[in-house]
Each structure stands twice: as structure tokens, then as C-alpha cells.
Design a protein around this motif. Structure first.
Motif, PDB file in Angstrom:
ATOM      1  N   ARG A  82      64.467 -18.294 -50.557  1.00  0.00           N
ATOM      2  CA  ARG A  82      64.795 -18.366 -51.793  1.00  0.00           C
ATOM      3  C   ARG A  82      66.098 -17.457 -52.138  1.00  0.00           C
ATOM      4  O   ARG A  82      66.464 -16.178 -51.816  1.00  0.00           O
ATOM      5  CB  ARG A  82      63.762 -17.691 -52.681  1.00  0.00           C
ATOM      6  CG  ARG A  82      62.444 -18.538 -52.476  1.00  0.00           C
ATOM      7  CD  ARG A  82      61.336 -18.059 -53.153  1.00  0.00           C
ATOM      8  NE  ARG A  82      61.661 -17.925 -54.743  1.00  0.00           N
ATOM      9  CZ  ARG A  82      61.206 -17.078 -55.607  1.00  0.00           C
ATOM     10  NH1 ARG A  82      60.275 -16.134 -55.125  1.00  0.00           N
ATOM     11  NH2 ARG A  82      61.617 -16.941 -56.772  1.00  0.00           N
ATOM     12  N   ILE A  83      67.095 -17.742 -53.017  1.00  0.00           N
ATOM     13  CA  ILE A  83      68.297 -17.141 -53.461  1.00  0.00           C
ATOM     14  C   ILE A  83      68.131 -16.340 -54.402  1.00  0.00           C
ATOM     15  O   ILE A  83      67.995 -16.803 -55.402  1.00  0.00           O
ATOM     16  CB  ILE A  83      69.489 -18.350 -53.329  1.00  0.00           C
ATOM     17  CG1 ILE A  83      69.508 -19.457 -52.254  1.00  0.00           C
ATOM     18  CG2 ILE A  83      70.913 -17.590 -53.665  1.00  0.00           C
ATOM     19  CD1 ILE A  83      70.635 -20.304 -52.430  1.00  0.00           C
ATOM     20  N   PHE A  84      68.516 -15.082 -54.119  1.00  0.00           N
ATOM     21  CA  PHE A  84      68.754 -13.972 -55.291  1.00  0.00           C
ATOM     22  C   PHE A  84      70.043 -13.701 -55.305  1.00  0.00           C
ATOM     23  O   PHE A  84      70.766 -13.371 -54.236  1.00  0.00           O
ATOM     24  CB  PHE A  84      67.646 -12.961 -54.824  1.00  0.00           C
ATOM     25  CG  PHE A  84      66.239 -13.470 -55.261  1.00  0.00           C
ATOM     26  CD1 PHE A  84      65.657 -12.693 -56.439  1.00  0.00           C
ATOM     27  CD2 PHE A  84      65.548 -13.948 -54.376  1.00  0.00           C
ATOM     28  CE1 PHE A  84      64.163 -13.039 -56.649  1.00  0.00           C
ATOM     29  CE2 PHE A  84      64.141 -14.316 -54.549  1.00  0.00           C
ATOM     30  CZ  PHE A  84      63.609 -13.960 -55.599  1.00  0.00           C
ATOM     31  N   CYS A  85      70.597 -13.275 -56.366  1.00  0.00           N
ATOM     32  CA  CYS A  85      72.088 -12.910 -56.668  1.00  0.00           C
ATOM     33  C   CYS A  85      72.099 -11.738 -57.612  1.00  0.00           C
ATOM     34  O   CYS A  85      71.378 -11.418 -58.640  1.00  0.00           O
ATOM     35  CB  CYS A  85      72.788 -14.116 -57.333  1.00  0.00           C
ATOM     36  SG  CYS A  85      74.475 -13.800 -57.708  1.00  0.00           S
ATOM     37  N   GLY A  86      73.080 -11.011 -57.419  1.00  0.00           N
ATOM     38  CA  GLY A  86      73.428  -9.922 -58.485  1.00  0.00           C
ATOM     39  C   GLY A  86      75.227  -9.628 -58.661  1.00  0.00           C
ATOM     40  O   GLY A  86      75.630  -9.816 -57.666  1.00  0.00           O
ATOM     41  N   ASN A  87      75.376  -9.489 -59.645  1.00  0.00           N
ATOM     42  CA  ASN A  87      76.878  -9.180 -60.043  1.00  0.00           C
ATOM     43  C   ASN A  87      77.172  -8.413 -61.333  1.00  0.00           C
ATOM     44  O   ASN A  87      76.131  -8.152 -62.114  1.00  0.00           O
ATOM     45  CB  ASN A  87      77.755 -10.474 -59.905  1.00  0.00           C
ATOM     46  CG  ASN A  87      77.127 -11.680 -61.035  1.00  0.00           C
ATOM     47  OD1 ASN A  87      77.051 -11.335 -62.143  1.00  0.00           O
ATOM     48  ND2 ASN A  87      76.941 -12.798 -60.432  1.00  0.00           N
TER      49      ASN A  87
END
Length: 522
Positions: A377-382
Motif C-alpha cells: 500500500r502506498i503512503f505519502c508525505g510532503n
């Protein structure tokens, strides 16, 4: 973000070119007073380049930054007269034109939360969204009069013509001061799987988000940018933000027409185009116009919003050159990764790599990062992950400060690949199947123009695949031929049981396929 990286990138893109000292000082003062939201970006651009063209509108012609600022302040006055106040929510139902841009900037300047409404909403959907978002005022293009007619009388409505008349009747307003509370822009999710939700966009706190984009996508100050992606869409709105920060010339057309866009690239000496993938697909289907030399100034075609058919990116660059940049992102996560022309030449279906300041993790069912080659599963932070939905929806899942994108993917050779939605995976006869595997096989069939695959209930296998195909003009194909094409390229358990030929796939206003309609039909 490292200040040296920020300064180096801005210099490389022409943003630190010397200018008149007084104007440069006013530019920096505007950013200090107003911040890096829409209102601040417009004021820094108007301070530095007041007589430079800001927008070329197909109906109004060229509008300078000074003129755009003046009209946006009048738009703010009209909104206030209609009952908008800091913290209240105003809806904007409009296509891409300079009048809509004036309202965007005007709302930002007085602390109003502006809800950008999808022009493809039905009357019923619009009424639901208006209630959920607690709109006090709705400004709409004239053409949407029938859609807004059924809204409650308590909601103030004003069409484009009436709004413009009131704006132009106003005297020159006194310059505005920054509001005590900064307004937010609320963008609706696509609604491809249900009711659209409102996601509030963060206001950038500095140059970081701008540098993140222009470090990977080589836009330049004072360039000429054609925004074909709808401004109510995350990508079109981002394009407007970037263009204003760069003091670029924005070219707007109310409706997308592939032939018109292709001609405009040459006629207006366009440097960059912002679009959604289906737009490029329609452009590539046009017959050769013999004007490829007119596109010699084109350096960037930046897209986002949905996946390309397998191999399409190579075909597009063969026709238009090494100009294609595809951003994988979402309304909630902003950007996740960006594929450059070099990435896409290396592998036509990659999502690229995360840009500066972005963290991407692929996580397995045990909550641990998966190794290269395995799905997770793809998790992202920015710096611009959304602050949460504004009404009527449970928030996204977070893991260690990273937001779940809702997608599953894998890494290969340092590149990210998106395999499908994590809720799209079906189990058929005990086997895990992603519909995207079948779509990528079928798009190679010479008779098939477009394809969408969904999972549907099955009494024997739990679920089965249904393939919906659109054929090229003059072509025909049987269901058995479709199945055999998949069988020869993929495992047996991914062969679709159902095959339906359609005249066109159902899409929303940003070109995304409405899979829920296909499931209902299947």
C-alpha cells in the motif's frame, strides 16, 4: 528544505533575474504581508511585473497583472456585498476563463473559503455538495443556470453576467489589507466511487512547494503556459498557482478541443501545457496537421489525474518530443511522484520517483515496508498533504504522519509503479487479481481504443472480471477474441468472463472513468 537548494533552483528557472530595485522590494514586501497563498502570489507578480500580460483569455484577450489585481479586488467587494465574509464558504461553478480566476484571487484576499465545484455535477449532486459544504453564495457561469435552478432559495446565487456587471459598476476600490484569517481553497475529490468530498488545501508556508515542482518540471519565469486541465481540478488549480508564482502568461480556453489546443501551442508560442491524460489521448488521435515545427518552443507537457494506457507515453513523445512529465498524486496527497521523459523512455508505465521533500513508503499487511518487486500500500508525505475532509466523510488513514493514497504499487529499479486501487483488487477463485493487469493487456489489441475492467460478484468464483471496451472506428472484435488476447499475455485467472462493447466509457469532467457506473451496469 535546504535554502541553497531553493535559491539554486529558483535561479536556474529564471526567478532571481535582476529587476528594478523598487519593484523587487515591493514584490518581497507583498509576499511578507500576504504570504504564499493566491492573494500573495498575485500581489508579488503585480508588484514586480505590473504591465506584463498575466492571462490571455479567448474572449477578453490579454489582461495584465495590474489589471488582474484591480479586478480581483473588485471581485472581492462583490463577494462581500453578496454576504461572503472571512470563514464563510462560497462555491464557484465555472470553466477556465479569466473571470473565474478573478474570483479565485478575490476570495483569497478577504479570507473566504472558496469551494471549487466540478462542472460535471448533476443538479442532485450539486445540491448535496452545497448542503454538505454549507455554501452561503454560489457564483456560476451562465450555462449552468438550469443545474443551479433547483438549489434552495436560501443560497444566494449569481451568474457570470450579473457578477461581471456588478464588478464593472464599482468605483476603484481602496487597496485591501490582509485578512485576519487566511481563506482556504476547497477542492472536491473526483467522486468516481461515490459522492465527491471536499479537501481543504494548505497554504504554502514558503517557496518549498514551488521549488519541489520546478526542480523536476522545468517551468521558467515569464513562460507561456496553456492550462487545459480544469481549474476546479487539483492539477489545473496547481498550474494556476505555479504560473502566478512564476509571473507567467496563462492561456485559458473554456472548453477543451484537441485540435484547438494543438493549434494554440503553435499560434501562441506555448512553452508548457497542463492537461489531464485523456486530453493527450484525444490529441494523439488527430490526423497529422503538418505543423510540428510550430511546436518547437514546447518544453513541457505536464499531466496528472489518472493513469495512461500502457505504452501511450512512448507514442506521445515520439510525436511531440521529450516533453512529457506525469505527476502521480491525489486531491488529498497533492504530489506523490513525478515521471520525467527519461523515466518514461526507460519504462513507459512508471510513476517515476518522489520529488524533493517527498516521502513515499510501500507497506505490507504487517505494517512493514515491502522489498523492491513486492506490492504494498502506498503512503505519502510532503508539505501540502491535505488537512482533512471538510464535511460528510471519514478522513484518510495515516501512518507515521504519511497519508494513505488508496493505491497499491511496487518499486523496480528505483522507479515507482502503481498497480491499482487497493479496493479494486478482487479475489476470483482464490487468486488475487488487479483489473489494471487486464487493461494493460487489452489496450495493445489493434481494435481497442479504450478499455476499463471491473470486478463484479460471481456465484461460483466469488468475483469475476468484466471488460468494457471502446473500439477504433471501423473495427470489430468478438468476446472470444478479447479473452484469447488476454489469455495469451496473462495468467488464466485474469481472463475476463464478461466482455461489453461500448460507444464510449463514462467519464467525469476531468476525464476519469466512472467505474461505479460500469459496476452498476455489469
Amino acid at each position: 528544505m535546504n535554502p541553497l537548494v531553493v535559491a539554486t533552483t529558483m535561479a536556474k528557472r529564471g526567478m532571481l533575474a535582476p529587476g528594478p530595485p523598487q519593484r523587487t522590494a515591493r514584490q518581497l514586501l507583498a509576499l511578507r504581508r500576504w504570504g504564499f497563498g493566491l492573494a500573495g502570489e498575485l500581489r508579488q507578480a503585480a508588484s514586480r511585473s505590473p504591465k506584463a500580460v498575466a492571462v490571455i483569455d479567448e474572449q477578453r484577450g490579454a489582461v495584465t497583472y495590474a489589471e488582474l489585481l484591480a479586478r480581483s479586488e473588485r471581485a472581492a467587494t462583490v463577494l462581500a456585498d453578496l454576504g461572503a465574509a472571512p470563514g464563510t464558504r462560497v462555491g464557484l461553478l465555472a470553466r477556465n476563463h479569466v473571470g473565474a480566476v478573478e474570483i479565485l484571487f478575490g476570495a483569497s484576499a478577504i479570507g473566504v473559503d472558496l469551494v471549487l465545484l466540478n462542472t460535471g455535477l448533476s443538479a442532485e449532486q450539486l445540491a448535496l455538495v452545497a448542503a454538505q459544504q454549507e455554501l452561503v453564495t454560489l457564483v456560476h457561469d451562465d450555462e449552468f443556470g438550469p443545474v443551479v435552478a433547483a438549489l434552495p432559495d436560501a443560497l444566494t446565487r449569481i451568474d457570470e453576467t450579473a457578477f461581471t456587471t456588478r464588478l464593472e459598476a464599482l468605483p476603484e476600490p481602496a487597496p485591501l489589507s490582509p485578512p485576519a484569517r487566511a481563506g482556504r481553497t476547497i477542492i472536491l475529490t473526483s467522486g468516481t466511487t461515490g459522492t465527491p468530498k471536499g479537501a481543504a488545501r494548505k497554504t504554502p508556508g514558503g517557496f518549498g512547494p514551488l521549488v519541489t515542482m520546478i526542480d523536476r518540471i522545468p517551468l521558467r519565469a515569464r513562460g507561456r503556459i496553456l492550462i487545459s486541465a480544469p481549474i476546479f481540478h487539483t492539477w489545473g488549480f496547481a498550474a494556476l498557482q505555479l504560473a502566478t508564482a512564476l509571473r507567467a502568461i496563462v492561456i485559458l480556453q473554456r472548453r477543451f478541443d484537441p485540435a484547438q489546443v494543438r493549434a494554440t501551442i503553435g499560434d501562441e508560442r506555448v512553452d508548457a501545457v497542463f492537461a489531464v491524460p485523456v486530453m493527450l489521448q484525444r490529441m494523439l488521435e488527430l490526423p497529422d496537421d503538418g505543423r510540428s515545427a510550430d511546436r518547437s518552443r514546447l518544453r513541457v507537457v505536464a499531466t496528472s489525474g489518472s493513469a495512461y494506457p500502457s505504452g501511450f507515453t512512448t507514442r506521445f513523445m515520439d510525436a511531440y518530443g521529450e516533453v512529457l512529465y506525469n505527476l502521480y498524486g491525489s486531491t488529498e496527497a497533492s504530489w506523490i511522484s513525478i515521471a520525467t521523459p527519461a523515466h518514461l523512455r526507460r519504462h513507459a508505465d512508471t510513476a517515476g520517483t518522489p520529488p524533493l521533500g517527498t516521502i513515499v513508503r510501500l507497506v505490507g499487511e504487517d505494517g512493514r515496508d515491502v522489498p523492491d518487486g513486492e506490492r504494498g500500500r502506498i503512503f505519502c508525505g510532503n508539505g501540502l498533504v491535505f488537512e482533512g475532509y471538510t464535511a460528510g466523510a471519514a478522513n484518510k488513514e495515516f501512518l507515521d504522519g504519511l497519508v494513505a493514497t488508496g493505491d497499491v504499487g511496487h518499486r523496480e529499479g528505483g522507479l515507482l509503479f502503481v498497480d491499482g486501487r487497493d479496493d479494486d483488487m478482487i479475489i476470483s477463485g482464490g487468486e488475487n487479481v488487479f483489473p489494471s493487469e487486464v487493461e494493460s493487456a487489452l489496450i495493445d489489441h489493434p481494435a481497442i481504443r479504450e478499455v476499463a475492467v471491473v470486478g463484479v460478484p460471481d456465484a461460483d468464483f466469488g468475483q469475476r472480471l468484466a471488460a468494457f471496451v471502446v473500439l477504433h472506428e471501423g473495427h470489430a472484435v468478438t468476446a472470444d477474441e478479447v479473452r484469447e488476447h488476454v489469455r495469451s499475455r496473462r495468467a488464466r485467472h485474469v481472463v475476463p468472463r464478461d466482455v461489453v462493447v461500448l460507444d464510449e466509457l463514462p467519464r467525469n469532467a476531468t476525464g476519469k472513468v466512472l467505474y461505479r457506473e460500469l459496476r452498476e451496469r455489469a
